[in-house]
Motif scaffolding. Structure first.
Motif, PDB file in Angstrom:
ATOM      1  N   UNK A 186       0.846  -1.191   0.000  1.00  0.00           N
ATOM      2  CA  UNK A 186       0.000   0.000   0.000  1.00  0.00           C
ATOM      3  C   UNK A 186       0.880   1.239   0.000  1.00  0.00           C
ATOM      4  N   UNK A 187       0.571   2.184  -0.864  1.00  0.00           N
ATOM      5  CA  UNK A 187       1.241   3.483  -0.911  1.00  0.00           C
ATOM      6  C   UNK A 187       0.253   4.557  -0.497  1.00  0.00           C
ATOM      7  N   UNK A 188       0.608   5.329   0.519  1.00  0.00           N
ATOM      8  CA  UNK A 188      -0.222   6.442   0.979  1.00  0.00           C
ATOM      9  C   UNK A 188       0.383   7.741   0.452  1.00  0.00           C
ATOM     10  N   UNK A 189      -0.345   8.425  -0.436  1.00  0.00           N
ATOM     11  CA  UNK A 189       0.209   9.608  -1.088  1.00  0.00           C
ATOM     12  C   UNK A 189      -0.343  10.903  -0.487  1.00  0.00           C
ATOM     13  N   UNK A 190       0.568  11.849  -0.282  1.00  0.00           N
ATOM     14  CA  UNK A 190       0.179  13.230  -0.013  1.00  0.00           C
ATOM     15  C   UNK A 190       0.028  13.882  -1.378  1.00  0.00           C
ATOM     16  N   UNK A 196       1.835   9.529 -13.426  1.00  0.00           N
ATOM     17  CA  UNK A 196       2.016   8.362 -14.294  1.00  0.00           C
ATOM     18  C   UNK A 196       2.657   7.215 -13.522  1.00  0.00           C
ATOM     19  N   UNK A 197       3.641   7.540 -12.686  1.00  0.00           N
ATOM     20  CA  UNK A 197       4.284   6.507 -11.873  1.00  0.00           C
ATOM     21  C   UNK A 197       3.317   5.933 -10.845  1.00  0.00           C
ATOM     22  N   UNK A 198       2.501   6.784 -10.249  1.00  0.00           N
ATOM     23  CA  UNK A 198       1.504   6.291  -9.289  1.00  0.00           C
ATOM     24  C   UNK A 198       0.548   5.325  -9.984  1.00  0.00           C
ATOM     25  N   UNK A 199       0.140   5.659 -11.198  1.00  0.00           N
ATOM     26  CA  UNK A 199      -0.755   4.760 -11.933  1.00  0.00           C
ATOM     27  C   UNK A 199      -0.084   3.423 -12.234  1.00  0.00           C
ATOM     28  N   UNK A 200       1.195   3.459 -12.575  1.00  0.00           N
ATOM     29  CA  UNK A 200       1.895   2.200 -12.831  1.00  0.00           C
ATOM     30  C   UNK A 200       1.989   1.358 -11.563  1.00  0.00           C
ATOM     31  N   UNK A 201       2.233   2.004 -10.452  1.00  0.00           N
ATOM     32  CA  UNK A 201       2.273   1.279  -9.175  1.00  0.00           C
ATOM     33  C   UNK A 201       0.912   0.655  -8.875  1.00  0.00           C
ATOM     34  N   UNK A 260      -0.325  -2.650  -6.009  1.00  0.00           N
ATOM     35  CA  UNK A 260      -0.110  -1.669  -4.953  1.00  0.00           C
ATOM     36  C   UNK A 260      -1.384  -0.858  -4.746  1.00  0.00           C
ATOM     37  N   UNK A 261      -1.972  -0.995  -3.569  1.00  0.00           N
ATOM     38  CA  UNK A 261      -3.126  -0.181  -3.206  1.00  0.00           C
ATOM     39  C   UNK A 261      -2.664   1.257  -3.003  1.00  0.00           C
ATOM     40  N   UNK A 262      -3.419   2.216  -3.518  1.00  0.00           N
ATOM     41  CA  UNK A 262      -3.091   3.630  -3.329  1.00  0.00           C
ATOM     42  C   UNK A 262      -4.066   4.217  -2.315  1.00  0.00           C
ATOM     43  N   UNK A 263      -3.538   4.684  -1.207  1.00  0.00           N
ATOM     44  CA  UNK A 263      -4.350   5.275  -0.154  1.00  0.00           C
ATOM     45  C   UNK A 263      -4.046   6.751   0.019  1.00  0.00           C
ATOM     46  N   UNK A 264      -4.820   7.402   0.858  1.00  0.00           N
ATOM     47  CA  UNK A 264      -4.656   8.831   1.114  1.00  0.00           C
ATOM     48  C   UNK A 264      -3.737   9.119   2.289  1.00  0.00           C
ATOM     49  N   UNK A 265      -3.082  10.272   2.205  1.00  0.00           N
ATOM     50  CA  UNK A 265      -2.161  10.714   3.271  1.00  0.00           C
ATOM     51  C   UNK A 265      -2.266  12.220   3.446  1.00  0.00           C
ATOM     52  N   UNK A 266      -3.469  12.764   3.159  1.00  0.00           N
ATOM     53  CA  UNK A 266      -3.790  14.190   3.188  1.00  0.00           C
ATOM     54  C   UNK A 266      -3.299  14.861   1.905  1.00  0.00           C
ATOM     55  N   UNK A 267      -3.549  16.146   1.773  1.00  0.00           N
ATOM     56  CA  UNK A 267      -3.105  16.878   0.585  1.00  0.00           C
ATOM     57  C   UNK A 267      -1.741  17.522   0.810  1.00  0.00           C
ATOM     58  N   UNK A 268      -1.566  18.240   1.935  1.00  0.00           N
ATOM     59  CA  UNK A 268      -0.302  18.961   2.154  1.00  0.00           C
ATOM     60  C   UNK A 268       0.502  18.432   3.339  1.00  0.00           C
ATOM     61  N   UNK A 269       0.068  17.315   3.946  1.00  0.00           N
ATOM     62  CA  UNK A 269       0.823  16.649   5.021  1.00  0.00           C
ATOM     63  C   UNK A 269       0.931  17.490   6.301  1.00  0.00           C
ATOM     64  N   UNK A 270      -0.167  18.047   6.789  1.00  0.00           N
ATOM     65  CA  UNK A 270      -0.108  18.783   8.059  1.00  0.00           C
ATOM     66  C   UNK A 270      -0.305  17.841   9.246  1.00  0.00           C
TER      67      UNK A 270
END
Length: 265
Positions: free
Chosen positions: A93-97, A118-123, A128-138
């Motif tokens: 799982x990848x959690x993206x800001x 594009x890289x996130x889509x390839x992952x 690889x599950x793509x999860x949330x990690x907020x928008x600006x990482x506060x």
């Protein structure tokens, strides 16, 4: 009773990380060695959504489950992490800001070389599950309700627009949350969320406070094996927990001070 599960928390995978990410970075060689150990010891990586769904329903998990998770969205996850994961067919799982990913929504806050969409889509196409990690990482527990909602919904909407599927899992930036944050994450439509805690994940923690163990540059292969086997975790992270408790007291004192100031205005 459900057995505890190790959830590994990675950040950057890089040979020459910058100072901002060095402590929580691992080398490509170390990551490949760690994945080889998981395969050799018979662990079965699953993603966050599967673990939480199994624990909700009481459904079975594979033998020796483990979670491999990445926070923020560093480019090394694609360059170095993906080949090692694909070699063994491991889920993760990848959690993206979303404001740190290179592209139309980039706020410039990324701490090192970051992924692009594009890289996130390839992952996402490679188990690889793509999860949330907020928008600006506060620090989510230190922002007002409207800002909190904005961070969560903006993150969720961008991922859905870019990947064509809404994220169902979330990870708290810095590991910080509160009952207000956890409730808002649930109301925003995320089905589960991960903290840090440096302990094994257990069903009784609930789907919005599952603990993870930190993998960093100083984590040798013997220590890594102890972590995934759930051995000596308290001793390994004793210093981290002491520092966390100390910083928590400082953060609470600051919050009390801010409330006192606002009440006098």
């Amino acid at each position: 009773m459900s057995e505890p599960v190790p959830i590994l928390m990675y950040h950057s995978i890089a040979r020459s990380p910058n100072e901002a990410t060095r402590a929580l970075s691992v080398s490509p060689e170390a990551f490949a060695e760690q994945m080889a150990l998981l395969d050799d010891r018979g662990f079965t990586p699953v993603d966050t959504a599967r673990l939480a769904s199994s624990w909700r329903s009481g459904g079975p998990l594979p033998a020796r489950p483990v979670l491999i998770t990445f926070d923020d969205g560093y480019e090394g996850v694609h360059l170095h992490g993906l080949p090692a994961l694909a070699k063994y067919g491991f889920a993760s799982t990848l959690f993206v800001s979303t404001g740190w990913i290179r592209g139309a929504y980039d706020t410039g806050g990324g701490l090192d070389a970051m992924l692009d969409w594009d890289q996130v889509r390839r992952l996402a196409g490679e188990r690889m599950e793509i999860g949330g990690h907020s928008h600006t990482h506060p620090q989510l527990d230190r922002i007002a309700d409207d800002a909190l909602w904005s961070e969560l919904l903006r993150c969720k909407e961008i991922i859905a627009d870019e990947l064509g599927a809404r994220p169902v899992s979330f990870a708290y930036p810095y590991g910080y949350s509160s009952s207000r944050v956890r409730r808002t994450v649930r109301e925003a439509g995320f089905a589960q969320s991960l903290a840090v805690g440096n302990g094994l994940a257990r069903r009784r923690q609930g789907p919005y406070a599952l603990q993870r163990v930190t993998v960093r540059r100083t984590t040798g292969i013997e220590e890594f094996e102890r972590l995934v086997k759930g051995r000596a975790i308290a001793r390994t992270f004793a210093r981290d927990r002491a520092l966390t408790k100390g910083y928590a007291m400082v953060r609470r004192a600051r919050q009390v001070r801010r409330k006192a100031i606002r009440s006098r205005v």
